[in-house]
Scaffold this motif. Structure first.
Motif, PDB file in Angstrom:
ATOM      1  N   ASP A 209       9.714 -29.478-137.627  1.00 53.73           N
ATOM      2  CA  ASP A 209       9.581 -29.577-136.397  1.00 53.73           C
ATOM      3  C   ASP A 209       8.299 -30.433-135.558  1.00 53.73           C
ATOM      4  O   ASP A 209       8.795 -31.147-134.625  1.00 53.73           O
ATOM      5  N   GLU A 210       7.365 -31.239-136.850  1.00 55.65           N
ATOM      6  CA  GLU A 210       6.839 -31.798-136.448  1.00 55.65           C
ATOM      7  C   GLU A 210       7.492 -33.588-137.004  1.00 55.65           C
ATOM      8  O   GLU A 210       7.447 -34.583-135.784  1.00 55.65           O
ATOM      9  N   GLN A 211       8.395 -33.288-138.051  1.00 56.66           N
ATOM     10  CA  GLN A 211       9.648 -34.506-137.344  1.00 56.66           C
ATOM     11  C   GLN A 211       9.543 -34.712-136.352  1.00 56.66           C
ATOM     12  O   GLN A 211      10.572 -35.879-136.027  1.00 56.66           O
ATOM     13  N   GLU A 212      10.401 -33.770-135.787  1.00 58.37           N
ATOM     14  CA  GLU A 212      11.152 -33.935-133.995  1.00 58.37           C
ATOM     15  C   GLU A 212      10.445 -34.154-133.293  1.00 58.37           C
ATOM     16  O   GLU A 212      11.024 -35.110-132.162  1.00 58.37           O
ATOM     17  N   ILE A 218       5.952 -37.246-141.046  1.00 53.10           N
ATOM     18  CA  ILE A 218       5.763 -35.671-141.426  1.00 53.10           C
ATOM     19  C   ILE A 218       4.379 -36.376-142.112  1.00 53.10           C
ATOM     20  O   ILE A 218       4.077 -36.774-142.985  1.00 53.10           O
ATOM     21  N   GLY A 219       2.796 -35.362-141.596  1.00 52.90           N
ATOM     22  CA  GLY A 219       2.293 -36.018-142.494  1.00 52.90           C
ATOM     23  C   GLY A 219       1.651 -38.127-141.760  1.00 52.90           C
ATOM     24  O   GLY A 219       2.019 -37.731-140.568  1.00 52.90           O
ATOM     25  N   MET A 224       5.382 -38.516-146.620  1.00 52.76           N
ATOM     26  CA  MET A 224       6.781 -38.199-146.952  1.00 52.76           C
ATOM     27  C   MET A 224       6.794 -38.797-147.805  1.00 52.76           C
ATOM     28  O   MET A 224       8.301 -37.593-147.883  1.00 52.76           O
ATOM     29  N   GLY A 225       7.055 -38.919-148.738  1.00 55.87           N
ATOM     30  CA  GLY A 225       8.301 -39.105-151.078  1.00 55.87           C
ATOM     31  C   GLY A 225       7.896 -37.660-150.718  1.00 55.87           C
ATOM     32  O   GLY A 225       9.084 -36.904-151.299  1.00 55.87           O
ATOM     33  N   LEU A 226       6.300 -36.466-150.520  1.00 54.04           N
ATOM     34  CA  LEU A 226       6.313 -35.542-151.550  1.00 54.04           C
ATOM     35  C   LEU A 226       6.850 -35.254-150.597  1.00 54.04           C
ATOM     36  O   LEU A 226       7.709 -33.339-150.409  1.00 54.04           O
ATOM     37  N   ALA A 246      18.668 -39.266-142.006  1.00 58.57           N
ATOM     38  CA  ALA A 246      18.545 -40.290-142.068  1.00 58.57           C
ATOM     39  C   ALA A 246      17.575 -40.635-141.109  1.00 58.57           C
ATOM     40  O   ALA A 246      16.595 -41.682-140.864  1.00 58.57           O
ATOM     41  N   GLN A 247      16.649 -39.861-139.984  1.00 57.62           N
ATOM     42  CA  GLN A 247      15.731 -39.416-138.989  1.00 57.62           C
ATOM     43  C   GLN A 247      14.622 -40.527-140.033  1.00 57.62           C
ATOM     44  O   GLN A 247      14.023 -41.350-140.069  1.00 57.62           O
ATOM     45  N   ALA A 248      14.353 -39.574-141.130  1.00 59.15           N
ATOM     46  CA  ALA A 248      13.272 -39.279-141.866  1.00 59.15           C
ATOM     47  C   ALA A 248      13.194 -40.799-143.169  1.00 59.15           C
ATOM     48  O   ALA A 248      12.317 -41.361-143.350  1.00 59.15           O
TER      49      ALA A 248
END
Length: 422
Positions: A209-212, A218-219, A224-226, A246-248
């Motif tokens: 949800d957060e990524q969208e 995310i955070g 992001m790595g974890l 791909a977006q992340a």
């Protein structure tokens, strides 16, 4: 002899190999004889498929063993021991028989004892001895090492995640997800499995949800790595929902990582692995992701954003406002100061300038960590693990997402250091 890359790789958009190899090379540059070895770097090198004949790799592995023998029992937190266990497992080394300096130690009972201490405080006081992040690493390492003590911590983590009052940061939820996925795959009790599954489903859907909402983040960039590792390892738990990886990945590959710890956390995700792969790597495989590493430098321009090669200009001086506030312990205090520094200065340089201008009020001390310098004392008031206190840095009321050694304030910014509890 290198490490075989797991078959999950084709599921992910391929990170450019030149980027991965450059990050590996940058991370290797932080391996120096005589310095405290970072197990996260060894773990990332293994997960990324570095050739085990690499001299830096051999040096780091040996120093990890020596440090474990010297300090694991008396001078490491549970989370630190857990990272050593994960690093050794990923090197096809038995953490139950670590040989160095003429001694042999078994890290598993040491980790179990320290995890038990975390759990006792969690049950008694409502928080662990150190942090839930450490407990998450503990449960992951115990589970991957096929030790018995992972179930209790995993159940406790799941309950913390599902608690309506839960305010757990992205990094901790990501590592907790890895622990819960491993535990779910190894416990046989259906009720426990359901609890773990619900917790993983909750975290991963929150991440998606957060990524969208943020179009990829995310955070913050350092979590992001974890987060990517957690989403890669838990696909079965949020299916049939799709993850736009791909977006992340685009967010991560467009950022220039400089801190070795940040690189170590993001590298496994970039090659489609996670810490959960640490115990199943093939140390006999001939794979070598970057065979030219150490003999051929990848052109740095391949990963530097456009415009970065402009002729450097002298940065103009800027004014930064800085406040230190304590309402938590002893005599309360609140001091303000404004300092002028070069435009590209780090927050650490702002603190140094403030101390030089008013040493009586703005003296401070730092300790070196794998994430860079950490402020441990300001105005003679020291942070304490026993009291669970620390100095938190904020800008416009929001916690900074970088440490004092990398954050660069802008003109007119007001930075606050507030003595806080966690």
């Amino acid at each position: 002899m290198g490490h075989e890359i797991p078959v999950t790789l084709p599921l992910l958009p391929a990170a450019p190999q030149d980027l991965v190899c450059q990050l590996l090379q940058d991370m290797e540059g932080f391996i120096k004889p005589g310095e405290v070895p970072n197990p996260s770097i060894l773990l990332a090198m293994n997960l990324a498929g570095v050739n085990t004949k690499n001299p830096n790799y051999k040096l780091l592995l040996q120093e990890i063993k020596e440090e474990a023998v010297r300090r694991a029992q008396k001078a490491m937190t549970s989370g630190q021991v857990a990272l050593y266990v994960l690093a050794l497992l990923s090197s096809c080394q038995d953490p139950r028989q670590v040989h160095a300096l003429g001694q042999t130690i078994n890290l598993i009972p040491i980790l179990q004892q320290k995890t038990d201490e975390e759990m006792a405080e969690l049950e008694d006081k409502g928080h662990p001895k150190t942090t839930l992040f450490s407990v998450s690493l503990d449960a992951t390492a115990l589970c991957l090492a096929r030790a018995d003590g992972y179930r209790g911590p995993a159940v406790a983590l799941a309950k913390e995640i599902l608690s309506p009052n839960s305010h757990i940061n992205v990094d901790t939820r990501a590592v907790a997800t890895l622990a819960l996925v491993c535990a779910h795959d190894n416990v046989e009790d259906p009720e426990v499995q359901d609890l773990l599954q619900e917790a993983v489903w909750t975290v991963t859907n929150d991440f998606l949800d957060e990524q969208e909402e943020t179009k990829g983040m995310i955070g913050n960039i350092y979590s992001m790595g974890l987060a990517l590792q957690a989403l890669e390892a838990s696909r079965d738990f949020y299916a049939p929902r799709d993850w736009d990886c791909a977006q992340a990945f685009a967010v991560v590959t467009n950022h220039t990582f400089e801190l070795p710890m940040a690189i170590a956390q993001v590298l496994p995700a970039l090659v489609g692995t996670s810490y959960l792969d640490a115990a199943t790597l093939s140390c006999d495989a001939p794979t070598d992701l970057c065979p030219s590493l150490g003999t051929h430098r990848v052109p740095r321009g391949m990963m530097i954003p456009p415009g970065a090669f402009q002729i450097p200009q002298l940065s103009q001086d800027i004014t930064v406002h800085y406040s230190i506030i304590n309402k938590l312990q002893g005599t309360p205090f609140h001091y303000n100061i404004s300092v002028m520094v070069a435009g590209d200065s780090t927050l650490l340089e702002v603190l140094e300038r403030a101390e030089k201008k008013d040493p009586e009020n703005f003296s401070f001390k730092t300790e070196q960590t794998f994430w860079g310098p950490m402020v441990v004392s300001i105005h003679g008031l020291a942070a304490s693990g026993n009291d669970r206190t620390y100095w938190q840095f904020l800008s416009s009321g929001k916690p900074l997402d970088q440490g004092v050694g990398t954050y660069k304030p802008h003109f007119g910014e007001h930075i606050q250091a507030i003595f806080s509890t966690y």
